[in-house]
Write an enzyme that holds these catalytic residues in place. Structure first.
Site, PDB file in Angstrom:
ATOM      1  N   ASP A  31     -10.417   9.665  10.698  1.00 19.09           N
ATOM      2  CA  ASP A  31     -10.344   9.277   9.278  1.00 19.09           C
ATOM      3  C   ASP A  31     -11.011   7.915   9.077  1.00 19.09           C
ATOM      4  O   ASP A  31     -10.423   7.005   8.501  1.00 19.09           O
ATOM      5  CB  ASP A  31      -8.886   9.241   8.818  1.00 19.09           C
TER       6      ASP A  31
ATOM      7  N   GLY B  19       0.824  -1.202   0.000  1.00 19.69           N
ATOM      8  CA  GLY B  19       0.000   0.000   0.000  1.00 19.69           C
ATOM      9  C   GLY B  19       0.855   1.246   0.000  1.00 19.69           C
ATOM     10  O   GLY B  19       2.011   1.229   0.426  1.00 19.69           O
TER      11      GLY B  19
ATOM     12  N   LYS C 221       5.301   0.075   8.144  1.00 20.64           N
ATOM     13  CA  LYS C 221       4.792   1.344   7.625  1.00 20.64           C
ATOM     14  C   LYS C 221       5.906   2.390   7.688  1.00 20.64           C
ATOM     15  O   LYS C 221       6.470   2.640   8.759  1.00 20.64           O
ATOM     16  CB  LYS C 221       3.586   1.801   8.435  1.00 20.64           C
TER      17      LYS C 221
END
Length: 910
Positions: A205, A89, A113
């Site tokens: 979010d 991603g 990440k």
């Protein structure tokens, strides 16, 4: 660009400053909205921003990047103990890679990440914040943080649980899940958010790509990268620079109106985004409709009310039919399912004004569960027709059988007789409840209205005494008389007038023995048991509780009475030190309430309070904090945040947070309790104990002047009211504050004042004597008397090791005394003993505070351990302890706290 005259610049500059403080995404949405109102101003701003962007880019090309950058992540690269496998991603903040651990400690794939190379030097703060936030969260529906660090290429990274799943909307559509299955999954998302909110974290979010569902149907909430820690914001909820930067990464389609307009970000922001997500899951369409441009979207978010869900799913057309088919339904059936309750739930979640939405995620979840059980929802007016409809839907089988029985009665009388018997039982039960309510209502009306001369002020005790006289003179049947005695006795209990309560409840209990009404007999027995448990007659209290509970048959019409008795039985067990019995009775109350047809939001609040108290008595502080938070949320959902019960919940929650070593959170909650209790007389209605609890939390975060002020006010109020327990507590708190300030003589006077009262009022070995010895030890240490300090701290440890109800109180204090003793032992050369005491304190803390949670108690224990390890020459072990201490203290006390700064300096020493 043409020149701008001074008057134009004066109008533009304020808007330009605001735009430059925004992130890219938020700026675009804000400009689009501004363009709708003032197109000329928006056009000039765009030109200025384009020029600014060009200048920044030119300077970057001339000066180069602010930090040396390595290569971006690549397959096969080693990051700490992990090897990167493949990218999975990428977004504006960076990239996510599939990785595996290489050192053999566990065989598990993870997600690594990385912060984007372009953001190194200016985005690390938000990236570190995500790591800190994830470390605070421990929930089965939130992706877990495993590790963190900085790569050789100077890129911060997080190692997260790898979730092999689909976006929640794609998962539901691919499996053709119906409305019920989708809501069930969504409620799991709500559970995860409710946990985050109890940790004072707002996600900000929520969208389908941040909610994954695994193959086995487990929900996982991802990406807290722009989450907001509530306590880090200003008191009025205004956004800081960090949260404005974070806001730039939001997804406009799922943003709340206040995110578009720069308003305060609260838990209501997540409620709105959740409403959008649920709307999409149930309809396949966005509530704003087909917004073609960013400006259309912003206008729809801020100004346009969304169409009702039932209108959208029931529309005629190919798209509606396809969406319905993906939900195993038809447009017409979906319209019927959505009409009324789902329309109402979504309309409330999607209100433009945050204050008009559900007050919490828990309240939204409660209404969805009620919808699934065909029960009345809280967001809808409670009319008789509505409740009747819900009863029929909830009991279709029963109602259908009743209709069949009615028809069959033509053929025989047996069914009619059975039905009449059932109806008579339910009718008698309803009449008994109605009679009980009417009796108490009549008394309340008389006492509060008829019997009070107009304009004459009365205290609560005046009114209760008046109620006693009315009951004594009032003719009527024995059952009604007992119910009135129980009601007044209960109010005396709430006022902590236990002698008066006992007198009335003993009378009610004696009168009830001659009644055949099992409900009244049980309530009288359990009511008296509660008061006896408070005043210390625990064996009789427990016997009365057990007798009252055994009186009740296991039939639905007695479920409320069973709940009543179990709640009081749990309190009696707490007072007896039988923590596991307290939990068992509270959980039995929870099951009884879940199985009961007679649901009440107030009963659910009472259940949460009982459960929180039971967990508290067992030392399960994190569970107790979560239960208090849920009770507080439910009070808010009922619109009862300005009640005495709400204040009690906040006080108990604040104390629990303080015991967990979270004084920042504790001070925030206790400040709410004080604000709630203020009236026209100021703080006269606030319990002195709440003032003292608040002062204790303020002292821990070094707001010493405020802490002293509240402690002294609490002392004065306690002394005036004859509350010796609160007075003693205030003296301990004031002694601690004066010592911290360096006024050792004043601190000594406080302890000299409290000691005679302790020795007169409390048995030898009470935990209060350990606190006294600990405070005197710290004073001796401050005066340079190490040997005397050690002797006194040994006394404190000895008392704590043997005192406390079921060792709970002793354990809560023991961990603190051990840290203090470690700090006293080290300068005396007793280094091994200092290491042992600090290590033992950490072991006690580990049994109470879950891994990943932050606590000042844990931070101080690590700090003491580091200093002791340094003293015996183990520098690497000391550094590790100092780093752990700095992390714990920063989150529990704040980055600017003197102890945090000291720990950070020690952690950086080589």
């Amino acid at each position: 660009m043409a020149a701008i005259d001074p008057r134009q610049w004066q109008a533009i500059s304020e808007h330009l400053d605001r735009a430059l403080d925004m992130g890219v995404g938020e700026r675009a949405a804000w400009l689009a909205m501004l363009e709708q109102r003032e197109p000329t101003l928006a056009s000039e701003l765009r030109l200025l921003l384009d020029e600014h962007r060009a200048v920044v880019l030119e300077r970057f090309l001339e000066e180069g990047p602010p930090t040396p950058l390595g290569l971006p992540p690549a397959a096969g690269q080693t990051i700490g103990a992990y090897r990167l496998i493949a990218p999975i991603g990428e977004g504006g903040m960076g990239s996510v890679w599939l990785a595996e651990r290489m050192d053999g400690r566990f065989d598990r794939r993870v997600a690594a990440k990385f912060l984007s190379v372009a953001l190194v030097g200016r985005g690390e703060e938000r990236f570190r914040r995500e790591g800190a936030i994830l470390a605070r969260l421990s929930h089965p529906h939130i992706a877990q943080l495993i590790d963190a660090g900085v790569s050789d290429g100077h890129q911060p990274y997080l190692i997260l649980e790898h979730v092999d799943g689909e976006h929640i909307d794609a998962y539901c559509d691919r499996r053709t899940l119906d409305v019920g299955a989708r809501i069930t999954l969504f409620v799991d998302v709500l559970a995860a958010l409710a946990h985050a909110h109890t940790m004072l974290i707002v996600h900000r979010d929520i969208k389908p790509s941040n909610v994954l569902v695994t193959a086995d149907g487990s929900v996982k909430l991802l990406d807290f990268g722009i989450a907001k820690l509530l306590e880090d914001e200003g008191r009025e909820g205004t956004a800081t620079k960090l949260t404005l930067d974070g806001g730039g990464a939001l997804t406009p389609e799922y943003a709340a109106p206040e995110q578009m307009t720069g308003g305060p970000i609260t838990t209501a922001t997540d409620v709105y985004s959740l409403g959008v997500l649920l709307y999409v899951l149930l309809s396949g369409r966005h509530p704003s409709g087909a917004a073609r441009t960013p400006a259309d979207l912003v206008k729809a978010l801020v100004e346009t009310e969304p169409r009702r869900l039932s209108d959208v799913v029931g529309a005629v057309g190919g798209e509606s039919a396809a969406n319905a088919a993906r939900r195993a339904s038809t447009p017409d059936r979906l319209r019927r399912l959505a009409r009324a309750d789902l329309d109402t739930i979504l309309a409330r979640a999607l209100k433009k004004e945050p204050a008009q939405r559900y007050p919490s995620v828990a309240a939204l979840a409660d209404d969805l569960r009620r919808y699934m059980r065909h029960e009345p929802i809280a967001a809808r007016p409670d009319t008789m027709a509505y409740r009747t409809t819900k009863f029929v839907r909830r009991n279709r089988t029963v109602v259908g059988l009743a209709v069949l029985a009615l028809l069959a009665s033509i053929a025989g009388i047996v069914g009619t007789v059975l039905q009449a018997r059932t109806a008579r039982i339910e009718r008698d039960y309803a009449l008994r409840q109605l009679s009980r309510a009417e009796t108490i209502n009549d008394l309340n009306t008389f006492v509060l209205s008829d019997a009070a001369p107009s304009g004459q002020p009365f205290t609560v005790d005046d009114l209760l005494a008046r109620a006693e006289r009315v009951v004594g003179d009032q003719p009527g049947d024995a059952g009604s008389h007992i119910e009135l005695l129980l009601a007044i006795g209960r109010q005396y209990t709430v006022q902590e007038e236990y002698a008066k309560a006992r007198r009335l409840l003993e009378d009610a209990y004696a009168r009830s023995r001659s009644l055949a009404d099992l409900s009244t007999r049980a309530r009288a027995s359990c009511s008296l048991a509660q008061v006896l448990g408070v005043v210390g007659e625990l064996p009789r209290a427990d016997a009365l509780f057990r007798n009252g509970l055994a009186t009740l048959p296991d039939q639905p019409q007695f479920s409320l009475d069973r709940i009543f008795c179990l709640e009081r039985g749990s309190e009696i067990a707490r007072n007896s030190g039988a923590a596991q019995d307290a939990i068992a009775r509270a959980e039995a109350e929870q099951r009884a309430l879940a199985a009961s047809r007679f649901r009440s939001p107030l009963l659910e609040v009472d259940m949460n309070i009982t459960l929180a108290g039971a967990y508290r008595s067992a030392g399960r502080l994190e569970d107790a904090s979560a239960a208090f938070a849920q009770a507080s949320n439910r009070m808010a959902a009922l619109g009862r945040t300005d009640t005495a019960r709400a204040g009690t919940i906040l006080n108990n929650w604040g104390v629990t947070l303080w015991l967990l070593g979270r004084p920042l959170d504790s001070a925030r909650v206790l400040a709410q309790a004080i604000a709630l209790g203020r009236d026209a007389r100021g703080e006269q209605a606030v319990s002195p104990m709440v003032l003292i609890n608040y002062s204790r939390a303020l002292a821990d975060i070094r707001r010493l002047d405020e802490a002293a002020d509240y402690a002294e006010r609490g002392y004065t109020r306690a002394k005036e009211g004859g509350n010796d327990v609160a007075r003693g507590q205030s003296l301990f708190v004031r002694a601690n504050i004066y010592r911290t300030r360096g006024d050792l003589d004043a601190a000594t006077r406080m302890l000299d004042e409290v000691e005679p009262w302790l020795r007169k009022s409390l048995p030898a070995g009470h935990i209060a004597f350990a606190t006294l010895a600990d405070q005197r030890a710290l004073l001796a240490q401050a005066r340079g008397d190490g040997a005397g300090a050690l002797a006194l701290e040994n006394q404190a440890v000895a008392v704590a090791e043997t005192s406390g109800r079921n060792q709970r109180e002793g354990g809560e204090n023991l961990r603190v005394y051990l840290v203090h003793r470690s700090e006293i032992e080290r300068p005396l050369g007793r280094v091994d003993a200092a290491v042992a005491d600090a290590s033992r304190a950490l072991a006690i803390v580990a049994a109470v505070i879950r891994p990943g949670s932050f606590s000042s108690i844990k931070g101080y224990a690590y700090l003491a351990l580091g200093r002791a390890e340094e003293a015996r020459g183990r520098h690497s072990d000391a550094l590790a302890a100092f780093r752990a201490a700095a992390t714990q203290l920063e989150h529990a006390l704040g980055a600017d706290h003197v102890e945090t700064q000291g720990a950070r300096q020690l952690a950086q020493s080589e």
